[in-house]
Design an enzyme around this catalytic site. Sequence first.
Site, PDB file in Angstrom:
ATOM      1  N   GLU A  46      -8.166   9.967 -27.862  1.00 54.75           N
ATOM      2  CA  GLU A  46      -8.876   9.903 -29.140  1.00 54.75           C
ATOM      3  C   GLU A  46      -8.423  11.010 -30.079  1.00 54.75           C
ATOM      4  OE1 GLU A  46     -12.111   8.965 -25.969  1.00 54.75           O
ATOM      5  OE2 GLU A  46     -10.148   9.948 -26.052  1.00 54.75           O
ATOM      6  N   CYS A  79     -14.455  14.534 -27.166  1.00 54.04           N
ATOM      7  CA  CYS A  79     -13.990  13.459 -28.040  1.00 54.04           C
ATOM      8  C   CYS A  79     -15.142  12.787 -28.778  1.00 54.04           C
ATOM      9  CB  CYS A  79     -13.223  12.426 -27.224  1.00 54.04           C
ATOM     10  SG  CYS A  79     -11.638  13.039 -26.614  1.00 54.04           S
ATOM     11  N   ALA A 159      16.269  -4.284  14.491  1.00 52.56           N
ATOM     12  CA  ALA A 159      15.917  -3.676  15.770  1.00 52.56           C
ATOM     13  C   ALA A 159      16.533  -2.297  15.940  1.00 52.56           C
ATOM     14  CB  ALA A 159      16.359  -4.597  16.906  1.00 52.56           C
ATOM     15  N   SER A 163      17.312  -0.395   7.615  1.00 50.51           N
ATOM     16  CA  SER A 163      16.394  -0.967   6.633  1.00 50.51           C
ATOM     17  C   SER A 163      16.954  -0.979   5.212  1.00 50.51           C
ATOM     18  CB  SER A 163      15.071  -0.191   6.632  1.00 50.51           C
ATOM     19  OG  SER A 163      15.296   1.172   6.283  1.00 50.51           O
ATOM     20  N   LEU A 199      12.257   9.802  -2.809  1.00 50.89           N
ATOM     21  CA  LEU A 199      10.975   9.408  -3.408  1.00 50.89           C
ATOM     22  C   LEU A 199      10.862   9.813  -4.877  1.00 50.89           C
ATOM     23  CD1 LEU A 199       8.506  10.226  -0.476  1.00 50.89           C
ATOM     24  CD2 LEU A 199       9.745   8.110  -0.921  1.00 50.89           C
ATOM     25  N   GLU A 246       4.397   4.518   0.736  1.00 49.92           N
ATOM     26  CA  GLU A 246       5.598   3.693   0.855  1.00 49.92           C
ATOM     27  C   GLU A 246       5.996   3.415   2.299  1.00 49.92           C
ATOM     28  OE1 GLU A 246       8.962   4.063  -1.555  1.00 49.92           O
ATOM     29  OE2 GLU A 246       7.891   4.770  -3.330  1.00 49.92           O
TER      30      GLU A 246
END
Length: 315
Positions: A46, A79, A159, A163, A199, A246
């Site tokens: 604001e 505000c 396995a 990834s 990350l 994650e």
Amino acid sequence: MAEAIALGERGRGRSAPNPNVGCVIVRDEEAVGRGWTQAGGRPHAEAVALEQAGEAARGATVYVTLEPCAHESARGPACADLLAAAAPARVVAALGDPDPRTDGDGFARLRAAGIAVEIGPGAEGAARSMAGFLTRIRLGRPHVTLKLALSIDSMIAAANGESRWITGEEARADVHRERARADMVLVGRGTFEADAPRLDVRLAGLEDRSPRRALLTRGEAPEGWIRLGRPEEIYGLGDVNDLLVEGGAGAASAFLAADLVDRLILYRAPILIGDGKPAFGPIGLKSLAEAHGRWRLTDTRQLGSDTRQDYERIR
């Protein structure tokens, strides 16, 4: 109000512990002031919009995603008082502020100054945008999003542990956008040791939006990382509105077992892995009946060859 919500999204992941509010001031059907909560929580939306509008705010309509604050702060005036002095004709707010320091007092001050107040338009969208702040005020912890990249058969790795990469470039870029909206991102010890994840946010123009990093571990966390020994310790993160988990499977299962996941984001690639590493271990359910009625699908979208599905926890 839709524009105000979109503006508020610009402050998401940067405004904590304050809410990521958006504000638009309209006079004679023209926007004369726009603002959103700035990095570190000040100035408020604001205040930014009123400074931009100047004298044009008098007699205007103010659209704001959250009740204007009414509490005093060494960092700036309330505000509600700024708006009362600017004398708009009307303030339209999507949501009331559950913070006990304001909680209705902001609206009361506006009405006392002769300003008409309307509450409710855009409430659902505003609540989604400010879910982190609202969850922290109401439950005393961050709003937790669990993100996983999966194969069709719900594997997160082969396995042998491989990834990278299950999903394609479009899905991976989308993950970076989610990181940019989070105050903190967390992984488990297994993911940390297997992938050495950075990350950070690696999208052009958003590099400075990288969140703080946390590690779920019984051991020590490396320098620059926040250590959490168990999911319940998120109740001690008083300056975090939005936490992005994650993975991997251990962290995901631990947060689900503790019932501390508020939103699921699943990126599913059109591949079958077969004998791989499943996304989840035990999550504390004792019967199939307990699994029903917990999650609601809120969004599905295509990202290249991958599919993103969003689910909300029904509480």
